[in-house]
Design an enzyme around this catalytic site. Structure first.
Site, PDB file in Angstrom:
ATOM      1  N   GLY A 134       0.841  -1.188   0.000  1.00  0.00           N
ATOM      2  CA  GLY A 134       0.000   0.000   0.000  1.00  0.00           C
ATOM      3  C   GLY A 134       0.876   1.237   0.000  1.00  0.00           C
ATOM      4  O   GLY A 134       2.064   1.169   0.347  1.00  0.00           O
TER       5      GLY A 134
ATOM      6  N   GLN B 113       2.742   9.948   1.898  1.00  0.00           N
ATOM      7  CA  GLN B 113       4.099   9.408   2.050  1.00  0.00           C
ATOM      8  C   GLN B 113       5.066   9.930   0.996  1.00  0.00           C
ATOM      9  O   GLN B 113       6.277   9.850   1.173  1.00  0.00           O
ATOM     10  CB  GLN B 113       4.061   7.875   1.988  1.00  0.00           C
ATOM     11  CG  GLN B 113       3.380   7.263   3.198  1.00  0.00           C
ATOM     12  CD  GLN B 113       3.262   5.754   3.072  1.00  0.00           C
ATOM     13  OE1 GLN B 113       2.348   5.267   2.426  1.00  0.00           O
ATOM     14  NE2 GLN B 113       4.197   5.018   3.650  1.00  0.00           N
TER      15      GLN B 113
ATOM     16  N   CYS C  19       5.753  -0.335   7.691  1.00  0.00           N
ATOM     17  CA  CYS C  19       5.413   0.874   6.949  1.00  0.00           C
ATOM     18  C   CYS C  19       6.643   1.338   6.193  1.00  0.00           C
ATOM     19  O   CYS C  19       7.738   1.375   6.758  1.00  0.00           O
ATOM     20  CB  CYS C  19       4.952   1.968   7.915  1.00  0.00           C
ATOM     21  SG  CYS C  19       4.489   3.496   7.079  1.00  0.00           S
ATOM     22  N   LEU C  20       6.462   1.697   4.938  1.00  0.00           N
ATOM     23  CA  LEU C  20       7.588   2.176   4.133  1.00  0.00           C
ATOM     24  C   LEU C  20       8.158   3.476   4.694  1.00  0.00           C
ATOM     25  O   LEU C  20       9.299   3.816   4.402  1.00  0.00           O
ATOM     26  CB  LEU C  20       7.139   2.364   2.677  1.00  0.00           C
ATOM     27  CG  LEU C  20       6.702   1.067   1.973  1.00  0.00           C
ATOM     28  CD1 LEU C  20       6.046   1.376   0.629  1.00  0.00           C
ATOM     29  CD2 LEU C  20       7.895   0.128   1.789  1.00  0.00           C
TER      30      LEU C  20
ATOM     31  N   HIS D  57      -4.649   1.375   7.414  1.00  0.00           N
ATOM     32  CA  HIS D  57      -3.291   1.922   7.590  1.00  0.00           C
ATOM     33  C   HIS D  57      -3.078   3.116   6.646  1.00  0.00           C
ATOM     34  O   HIS D  57      -2.523   4.145   7.054  1.00  0.00           O
ATOM     35  CB  HIS D  57      -2.292   0.784   7.320  1.00  0.00           C
ATOM     36  CG  HIS D  57      -0.847   1.147   7.299  1.00  0.00           C
ATOM     37  ND1 HIS D  57       0.069   0.638   8.204  1.00  0.00           N
ATOM     38  CD2 HIS D  57      -0.117   1.952   6.460  1.00  0.00           C
ATOM     39  CE1 HIS D  57       1.276   1.126   7.921  1.00  0.00           C
ATOM     40  NE2 HIS D  57       1.194   1.916   6.860  1.00  0.00           N
ATOM     41  N   GLU D  58      -3.540   2.988   5.390  1.00  0.00           N
ATOM     42  CA  GLU D  58      -3.352   4.077   4.412  1.00  0.00           C
ATOM     43  C   GLU D  58      -4.223   5.292   4.734  1.00  0.00           C
ATOM     44  O   GLU D  58      -3.776   6.445   4.593  1.00  0.00           O
ATOM     45  CB  GLU D  58      -3.650   3.592   2.987  1.00  0.00           C
ATOM     46  CG  GLU D  58      -2.858   2.381   2.508  1.00  0.00           C
ATOM     47  CD  GLU D  58      -1.382   2.441   2.789  1.00  0.00           C
ATOM     48  OE1 GLU D  58      -0.827   3.543   2.915  1.00  0.00           O
ATOM     49  OE2 GLU D  58      -0.777   1.368   2.905  1.00  0.00           O
TER      50      GLU D  58
ATOM     51  N   HIS E  37      -2.602   7.363   7.211  1.00  0.00           N
ATOM     52  CA  HIS E  37      -1.588   8.259   6.636  1.00  0.00           C
ATOM     53  C   HIS E  37      -2.234   9.558   6.156  1.00  0.00           C
ATOM     54  O   HIS E  37      -1.685  10.651   6.352  1.00  0.00           O
ATOM     55  CB  HIS E  37      -0.887   7.611   5.438  1.00  0.00           C
ATOM     56  CG  HIS E  37       0.238   6.687   5.788  1.00  0.00           C
ATOM     57  ND1 HIS E  37       1.338   7.080   6.525  1.00  0.00           N
ATOM     58  CD2 HIS E  37       0.451   5.382   5.477  1.00  0.00           C
ATOM     59  CE1 HIS E  37       2.176   6.055   6.649  1.00  0.00           C
ATOM     60  NE2 HIS E  37       1.654   5.007   6.025  1.00  0.00           N
TER      61      HIS E  37
HETATM   62  O1  GNR Z   1       3.988  -2.670   2.683  1.00  0.00           O
HETATM   63  C1  GNR Z   1       3.285  -2.539   3.691  1.00  0.00           C
HETATM   64  N1  GNR Z   1       2.937  -3.621   4.414  1.00  0.00           N
HETATM   65  C2  GNR Z   1       1.976  -3.619   5.417  1.00  0.00           C
HETATM   66  C3  GNR Z   1       1.880  -4.741   6.226  1.00  0.00           C
HETATM   67  C4  GNR Z   1       0.929  -4.795   7.235  1.00  0.00           C
HETATM   68  C5  GNR Z   1       0.076  -3.735   7.430  1.00  0.00           C
HETATM   69  C6  GNR Z   1       0.162  -2.600   6.638  1.00  0.00           C
HETATM   70  C7  GNR Z   1       1.103  -2.545   5.635  1.00  0.00           C
HETATM   71  S1  GNR Z   1       1.185  -1.145   4.612  1.00  0.00           S
HETATM   72  C8  GNR Z   1       2.878  -1.187   4.130  1.00  0.00           C
HETATM   73  C9  GNR Z   1       3.168  -0.109   3.097  1.00  0.00           C
HETATM   74  C10 GNR Z   1       2.947   1.246   3.690  1.00  0.00           C
HETATM   75  O2  GNR Z   1       3.696   1.797   4.453  1.00  0.00           O
HETATM   76  N2  GNR Z   1       1.834   1.856   3.385  1.00  0.00           N
HETATM   77  O3  GNR Z   1       1.556   3.059   3.936  1.00  0.00           O
HETATM   78 NI    NI Z   2       2.575   3.100   5.827  1.00  0.00          NI
END
Ligand code: GNR
Ligand code: NI
Length: 173
Positions: free
Chosen positions: A46, A51, A91-92, A133-134, A137
């Site tokens: 995601g 980001q 999270c990246l 999660h997104e 952000h």
């Molecule tokens: O790549 C991602 N893996 C992930 C694993 C578990 C829960 C959420 C994520 S999102 C993350 C990529 C990211 O930072 N998206 O904002």
């Molecule tokens: Ni993230």
């Protein structure tokens, strides 16, 4: 197409609340292509526009193993949440750290697709977790905000130190 630079915690720009997208045009679609390219290249499942320092309510996901389920969500709004699931999240923008986070297991949401059409969908499991999660952000929130203050500070200090080291190396080389 271009791969974009991903902001890292504790960069204050990750705390920006993104603004609603007013029109889905070619410029927005070019940004969506760049978000997918950046996400696949990372690799991640995601990526939120926040980001890459674009503060619009826009995110992309693909939780498949073979890039077969690309999904771009514009102005996503969660309508319903159901159940609880705990996932080891990464999270990246917080590279190298994985921690358990509790979220809804099942969500229903409304969004605008990349053609500009309103749509609704349901998501369960990892896709539901990823979308939550997104959307966090887009509201300036990170998964580390669900951890203890002590854990968050430890992660923050290590990432700041890593970054300083990378900067120092760049100067030396
Ligand atoms: O790549 C991602 N893996 C992930 C694993 C578990 C829960 C959420 C994520 S999102 C993350 C990529 C990211 O930072 N998206 O904002
Ligand atoms: Ni993230």
């Amino acid at each position: 197409m271009a791969k974009l630079r991903i902001l890292e915690f504790p960069d204050p720009r990750l705390r920006t609340k993104a603004a609603r997208v007013e029109s889905v045009d070619d410029t927005l679609n070019a940004l969506i292509d760049d978000l997918f390219e950046t996400m696949y290249e990372a690799p991640g499942i995601g990526l939120a526009a926040t980001q890459v320092d674009v503060h619009k309510r826009l995110l992309v996901t693909d939780v498949s193993a073979d890039k077969s389920e690309p999904l771009a969500l514009i102005n996503p709004v969660i309508l319903e949440k159901d159940g609880v699931t705990v996932t080891e999240e990464g999270c990246l923008s917080v590279p190298g750290y994985y921690e358990e986070v509790e979220r809804a297991e099942h969500i229903r949401l409304r969004y605008v697709d990349r053609n500009g059409d309103e749509a609704e969908m349901e998501a369960v499991g990892l896709l539901a977790v990823c979308i939550q999660h997104e959307i966090d952000h887009l509201d300036g929130k990170l998964f580390v905000d669900y951890l203890s203050e002590a854990k968050r500070q430890r992660i923050r200090k290590r990432l700041v130190k890593d970054k300083r080291q990378r900067t120092a190396e760049a100067v030396t080389l």
